[in-house]
Design a protein around this motif. Structure first.
Motif, PDB file in Angstrom:
ATOM      1  N   THR A 128       0.736  -1.193   0.042  1.00 45.37           N
ATOM      2  CA  THR A 128       0.010  -0.227   0.054  1.00 45.37           C
ATOM      3  C   THR A 128       0.919   1.307  -0.003  1.00 45.37           C
ATOM      4  N   PRO A 129       0.630   2.082  -1.037  1.00 49.34           N
ATOM      5  CA  PRO A 129       1.612   3.469  -1.132  1.00 49.34           C
ATOM      6  C   PRO A 129       1.583   4.122   0.091  1.00 49.34           C
ATOM      7  N   PRO A 130       2.477   5.009   0.600  1.00 48.95           N
ATOM      8  CA  PRO A 130       2.666   5.652   1.531  1.00 48.95           C
ATOM      9  C   PRO A 130       1.375   6.834   1.679  1.00 48.95           C
ATOM     10  N   GLN A 131       0.999   7.285   2.630  1.00 47.68           N
ATOM     11  CA  GLN A 131      -0.017   8.356   3.033  1.00 47.68           C
ATOM     12  C   GLN A 131       0.599   9.496   3.957  1.00 47.68           C
ATOM     13  N   ASP A 132      -0.046  10.890   3.474  1.00 45.07           N
ATOM     14  CA  ASP A 132       0.430  11.920   4.325  1.00 45.07           C
ATOM     15  C   ASP A 132      -0.194  12.012   5.598  1.00 45.07           C
ATOM     16  N   ASN A 133       0.123  12.625   6.247  1.00 46.58           N
ATOM     17  CA  ASN A 133      -0.481  12.937   7.825  1.00 46.58           C
ATOM     18  C   ASN A 133      -1.941  13.087   7.878  1.00 46.58           C
ATOM     19  N   MET A 134      -2.628  13.419   6.697  1.00 47.76           N
ATOM     20  CA  MET A 134      -4.091  13.449   6.885  1.00 47.76           C
ATOM     21  C   MET A 134      -4.771  12.103   6.043  1.00 47.76           C
ATOM     22  N   MET A 135      -3.592  10.993   6.023  1.00 46.89           N
ATOM     23  CA  MET A 135      -4.226   9.909   5.518  1.00 46.89           C
ATOM     24  C   MET A 135      -4.534  10.029   3.852  1.00 46.89           C
ATOM     25  N   GLY A 136      -4.368  11.092   3.265  1.00 50.30           N
ATOM     26  CA  GLY A 136      -4.301  11.075   1.917  1.00 50.30           C
ATOM     27  C   GLY A 136      -3.237  10.542   1.292  1.00 50.30           C
ATOM     28  N   PRO A 137      -3.129  10.780  -0.170  1.00 50.12           N
ATOM     29  CA  PRO A 137      -2.052  10.068  -0.898  1.00 50.12           C
ATOM     30  C   PRO A 137      -0.838  10.943  -0.828  1.00 50.12           C
ATOM     31  N   GLY A 138       0.029  10.217  -0.170  1.00 49.73           N
ATOM     32  CA  GLY A 138       1.547  10.658   0.203  1.00 49.73           C
ATOM     33  C   GLY A 138       2.631  10.488  -0.894  1.00 49.73           C
ATOM     34  N   THR A 139       2.093  11.371  -1.813  1.00 47.25           N
ATOM     35  CA  THR A 139       3.019  11.340  -3.174  1.00 47.25           C
ATOM     36  C   THR A 139       4.544  11.543  -3.013  1.00 47.25           C
ATOM     37  N   MET A 140       4.811  12.678  -1.933  1.00 45.88           N
ATOM     38  CA  MET A 140       6.002  13.277  -1.774  1.00 45.88           C
ATOM     39  C   MET A 140       6.789  12.241  -0.830  1.00 45.88           C
ATOM     40  N   ARG A 141       5.969  11.078  -0.406  1.00 44.96           N
ATOM     41  CA  ARG A 141       6.780  10.063   0.495  1.00 44.96           C
ATOM     42  C   ARG A 141       7.156   8.789  -0.510  1.00 44.96           C
ATOM     43  N   TYR A 142       6.762   9.001  -1.527  1.00 41.25           N
ATOM     44  CA  TYR A 142       7.013   7.632  -2.409  1.00 41.25           C
ATOM     45  C   TYR A 142       8.640   7.854  -2.768  1.00 41.25           C
ATOM     46  N   ARG A 143       9.061   6.512  -2.689  1.00 45.39           N
ATOM     47  CA  ARG A 143      10.656   6.465  -2.697  1.00 45.39           C
ATOM     48  C   ARG A 143      11.004   5.101  -3.459  1.00 45.39           C
ATOM     49  N   ARG A 144      11.847   5.367  -4.538  1.00 46.48           N
ATOM     50  CA  ARG A 144      12.329   4.329  -5.566  1.00 46.48           C
ATOM     51  C   ARG A 144      13.939   4.364  -5.315  1.00 46.48           C
ATOM     52  N   THR A 145      14.419   3.186  -5.345  1.00 42.22           N
ATOM     53  CA  THR A 145      15.853   3.278  -4.909  1.00 42.22           C
ATOM     54  C   THR A 145      16.631   2.419  -6.184  1.00 42.22           C
ATOM     55  N   LEU A 146      17.599   2.902  -6.700  1.00 43.45           N
ATOM     56  CA  LEU A 146      18.489   2.183  -7.660  1.00 43.45           C
ATOM     57  C   LEU A 146      19.781   1.926  -7.063  1.00 43.45           C
ATOM     58  N   ALA A 147      20.263   0.477  -6.825  1.00 47.58           N
ATOM     59  CA  ALA A 147      21.215   0.037  -6.282  1.00 47.58           C
ATOM     60  C   ALA A 147      22.136  -0.704  -7.222  1.00 47.58           C
ATOM     61  N   GLU A 148      23.338  -0.517  -7.232  1.00 45.24           N
ATOM     62  CA  GLU A 148      24.216  -1.035  -8.226  1.00 45.24           C
ATOM     63  C   GLU A 148      25.378  -1.637  -7.473  1.00 45.24           C
ATOM     64  N   GLY A 149      25.803  -2.715  -7.943  1.00 49.20           N
ATOM     65  CA  GLY A 149      26.950  -3.466  -7.344  1.00 49.20           C
ATOM     66  C   GLY A 149      27.563  -4.278  -8.258  1.00 49.20           C
ATOM     67  N   ASP A 150      28.963  -4.607  -8.027  1.00 48.35           N
ATOM     68  CA  ASP A 150      29.735  -5.640  -8.731  1.00 48.35           C
ATOM     69  C   ASP A 150      30.875  -6.062  -7.954  1.00 48.35           C
ATOM     70  N   ASN A 151      31.217  -7.287  -8.214  1.00 44.71           N
ATOM     71  CA  ASN A 151      32.117  -7.831  -7.241  1.00 44.71           C
ATOM     72  C   ASN A 151      32.975  -8.899  -8.086  1.00 44.71           C
ATOM     73  N   THR A 152      34.291  -8.903  -7.988  1.00 38.78           N
ATOM     74  CA  THR A 152      35.372  -9.677  -8.708  1.00 38.78           C
ATOM     75  C   THR A 152      36.118 -10.504  -7.740  1.00 38.78           C
ATOM     76  N   HIS A 153      36.264 -11.726  -7.908  1.00 41.17           N
ATOM     77  CA  HIS A 153      36.750 -12.532  -6.942  1.00 41.17           C
ATOM     78  C   HIS A 153      37.778 -13.538  -7.481  1.00 41.17           C
ATOM     79  N   PHE A 154      38.916 -13.705  -6.874  1.00 42.29           N
ATOM     80  CA  PHE A 154      39.784 -14.793  -7.240  1.00 42.29           C
ATOM     81  C   PHE A 154      40.277 -15.650  -6.015  1.00 42.29           C
ATOM     82  N   VAL A 155      40.887 -16.849  -6.582  1.00 44.53           N
ATOM     83  CA  VAL A 155      41.626 -17.515  -5.553  1.00 44.53           C
ATOM     84  C   VAL A 155      42.388 -18.565  -6.384  1.00 44.53           C
ATOM     85  N   VAL A 156      43.838 -18.642  -5.818  1.00 47.55           N
ATOM     86  CA  VAL A 156      44.838 -19.544  -6.378  1.00 47.55           C
ATOM     87  C   VAL A 156      45.163 -20.520  -4.968  1.00 47.55           C
ATOM     88  N   ASP A 157      44.933 -21.691  -5.221  1.00 51.83           N
ATOM     89  CA  ASP A 157      45.139 -22.671  -3.912  1.00 51.83           C
ATOM     90  C   ASP A 157      45.961 -23.826  -4.463  1.00 51.83           C
TER      91      ASP A 157
END
Length: 713
Positions: free
Chosen positions: A292-321
């Motif tokens: 359910t989307p966020p609401q404002d303090n008057m229980m109306g549509p809280g459009t300014m409280r909508y949040r969308r996050t972009l997370a990006e990550g990368d990982n390089t791994h090596f092992v010599v055994d």
């Protein structure tokens, strides 16, 4: 605080229960493959022999001594071992390290080894060798996906595996198809998986949202010639909408590419293994598209409280055994590296100028080297010992935020934006480049006293540098790598590494039809990283201002170094009644507490025990299982953790093999439709008609019938 006499009583009670009731860690049939090196120190569960309903491989941990799972969503299970969880537990997939792309661990490492493509899951019991991984302060585990076998001749043959499953608790379904073209020296392989489910039911309602949708694609090739073997694998994970009610947002997309290359040179004089892997994650999440989307303090549509996050990550791994058999033992030496990059930006789809640069150009790089020796001191005494050195370098770019997208000259957005700007300036003025030099060592002694009894004792020092979230979270937010306690946190660039000193004792008893494998352990952790009340007045005022607007919680916590202690016992046992019937049990007692103040550590598994009766027939197998969890009163006041009541669940499963290459399985979890609170389930953050916001998430499964079909061809 904990009472030592009660603790000892729990240990004695569990030991007596195991001896009188029998049991082992396996599931409905001979599901466990053990690798024995002196003592019983690793456990491998194969999906061929294990009936499991949920899509998340982390669920398998619940049946392992000392292990459990922190559940933030149906696809977001965070491994826990002996009270430690999150990035303290080293998790690898096919021997390669996988980093989560999301700062709240929505895509935990085991997210990339779904049950439908899994071949096996192995956990190191107790103290992990230094060769097992770079940071194993909280244990180590490895998931292996199904990749097929070489053929028996020079002719190429087509083979494959079909996996189809479903469950009623969320109308979930999954299907995977593996195909291979192989001869004795080459194998070409590919796999496709599709799974989806609706919201999960519990006894009093539905967890909304908890549905999920995920696709998986794999391509690979292996070849061997003489002493050499070369393997290349590529995997693509596409997770779409998936609910995570214990977190502030739900998954919108997790798009991940994974590559690995491995070469092995194995002959009578040495074994040299080289692995290089890389994963790249693009992760979208939001607080409005599933819940359910966020609401404002008057229980109306809280459009300014909508949040969308972009997370990006990368990982390089090596092992010599390199393994070198010499004398009455083996040397193992190696070098390894792990290089991570992370970014995360929070926006608002209704205000394009709104932005919080949560993490900017963050790097966390580790270079390590180790040497390890396995030695038979006498015919009856074995010693394993090793030492590891890790250098960890971390850094962050400059951060910023715009919380006043309308460019107002006064009012709350104006004030919050100014305060966020001051916090960004405070953070950017720190020495953000940090370097830690960590040393791990371990020693394990095993003594065969005959009479089918092997005694075991081990000691270790293990270290972990802070995560990037703990060091570089500059604005009070609920970003905690999946801690999911509902609090806001702020980071600390000057954190010290954790230093754990651990001892463990136990024995392995194999007396024909009866076996018993108990372990006692104690671990003191200096500079344990824990949220404590923030002393940053600027951050405190910002959090209070947000709370006054109905957004977030006041009184944030800041990551700081404290002293902690873990202690407990875990065991497994079994009693073979006859060729067709077996009794099994697995149990764990774990306590985690602060040593600097009178408080417990957050989200530690309650005492628990599993008792089961197994039947093995020529083509039929079955299991009747009870799982009991005690009340959890050892909770963290610092994290505002709630106590939970104990409960007992009854599960039933059976499988039928019409041919040696096929299996049909059926089962029911929570047969009595028990309504219970999962202590490791976190707290609800989504508006839900059946679960109040802030209440603990119920046990994720009500009564659920499930089934699967596996066919090798």
């Amino acid at each position: 605080m904990n009472n030592g006499r009660l603790f000892n009583k729990r240990i004695i009670t569990m030991a007596v229960t195991a001896i009188t009731c029998g049991a082992t860690y396996t599931q409905a049939q001979p599901v466990e493959e053990m690798i024995v090196i002196g003592v019983r120190d690793t456990h491998t569960v194969r999906t061929d022999d294990t009936m499991v309903a949920p899509a998340d491989t982390a669920e398998l941990l619940k049946e392992m001594p000392g292990a459990n799972v922190n559940r933030n969503g149906e696809l977001t299970g965070i491994p826990q071992y002996r009270g430690m969880h999150g990035q303290r537990v080293n998790v690898s997939i096919n021997g390669s390290h996988i980093s989560s792309g999301g700062p709240n661990a929505m895509d935990t490492p085991l997210h990339y080894a779904p049950v439908a493509v899994l071949e096996s899951l192995t956990i190191r019991r107790g103290i992990a060798p230094v060769s097992a991984g770079q940071e194993t302060i909280g244990g180590q585990m490895n998931a292996v996906t199904y990749r097929g076998d070489y053929g028996d001749s020079n002719q190429y043959e087509l083979g494959g595996r079909l996996y189809v499953g479903g469950q009623t608790v969320n109308d979930g379904g999954v299907g995977s198809l593996f195909l291979s073209l192989a001869n004795r020296n080459q194998i070409f392989r590919g796999m496709f998986m599709r799974e989806e489910a609706g919201d999960s039911d519990f006894a009093d309602g539905t967890i909304t949202p908890s549905s999920y949708d995920r696709d998986r694609y794999d391509l690979g090739f292996s070849t061997r010639h003489g002493d050499h073997e070369f393997t290349f694998d590529y995997s693509r994970n596409d997770t779409n909408d998936a609910g995570t009610v214990a977190l502030a947002m739900d998954i919108e997309a997790v798009d991940t590419d994974m590559y690995s290359v491995k070469h092995t040179w194995d002959n009578s004089d040495f074994k040299l293994s080289t692995t290089i892997s890389h994963n790249d994650v693009t992760h979208w999440m939001s607080n409005y598209h599933m819940r359910t989307p966020p609401q404002d303090n008057m229980m109306g549509p809280g459009t300014m409280r909508y949040r969308r996050t972009l997370a990006e990550g990368d990982n390089t791994h090596f092992v010599v055994d390199l393994e070198l058999p010499t004398g009455a033992g083996t040397w193992k030496v190696g070098v390894d590296g792990n290089f991570e990059n992370h970014e995360a930006r929070i926006g608002n789809p209704n205000a394009a100028a709104f932005e919080i640069n949560s993490f900017s150009d963050v790097t966390r790089d580790i270079l390590g080297m180790y040497v390890e020796r396995s030695q038979s001191l006498t015919d009856d005494i074995g010693l394993d010992a090793g030492v590891r050195f890790n250098r960890i370098t971390m850094n962050s770019g400059k951060v910023s935020a715009n919380l006043n997208p309308m460019n107002m000259g006064s009012g709350m957005p104006f004030m919050m934006n100014n305060m966020a700007g001051m916090l960004a300036m405070q953070f950017n003025s720190n020495d953000l480049k940090q370097r830690d030099y960590n040393t791990d060592w371990f020693a394990r002694l095993s003594i065969d006293s005959s009479n089918n009894l092997i005694w075991y004792a081990g000691a270790a020092q293990k270290m972990r540098a802070p995560s990037y979230q703990e060091r570089y979270l500059w604005l009070p937010l609920g970003i905690t790598s999946g801690l999911a306690d509902g609090n806001l946190y702020v980071g600390n660039p000057n954190l010290k590494p954790e230093v754990s000193h651990e001892i463990e004792i136990g024995f392995d008893l194999d007396a024909g039809r009866f076996s018993f494998y108990p372990r006692l352990f104690a671990r003191n952790v200096k500079d344990y990283i824990q949220g404590t009340p923030s002393s940053n007045m600027l951050a405190n005022n910002f959090a209070q201002m947000m709370a006054n607007m109905g957004m977030g919680q006041p009184d944030p916590l800041q990551w700081n170094n404290v002293d902690a202690r873990f202690r407990g016992m875990d065991m497994e046992a079994s009693f073979r009644i006859n060729s067709a019937w077996q009794l099994r049990a697995v149990g764990s007692i774990i306590e985690g507490e602060r040593r600097d103040i009178d408080d417990n550590l957050y989200r530690v598994s309650p005492d628990n025990i599993m008792l089961a009766l197994d039947y093995f027939g020529s083509s039929w197998n079955g299991t009747l299982e009870t799982v009991g969890y005690a009340d959890q009163e050892r909770v963290s006041e610092t994290n505002k953790e709630m106590q939970t009541d104990g409960y007992t669940l009854v599960n039933l499963s059976a499988s039928y093999r019409p041919t040696p290459d096929s299996e049909l399985g059926l089962g029911v979890n929570n047969l009595l439709d028990k309504n219970y609170e999962n202590h490791l389930g976190g707290y609800n953050r989504a508006m839900n008609p059946d679960i109040p916001v802030g209440a603990r998430v119920p046990g994720l499964l009500g009564r659920s019938f499930y089934g699967r079909l596996m066919w090798y061809f």
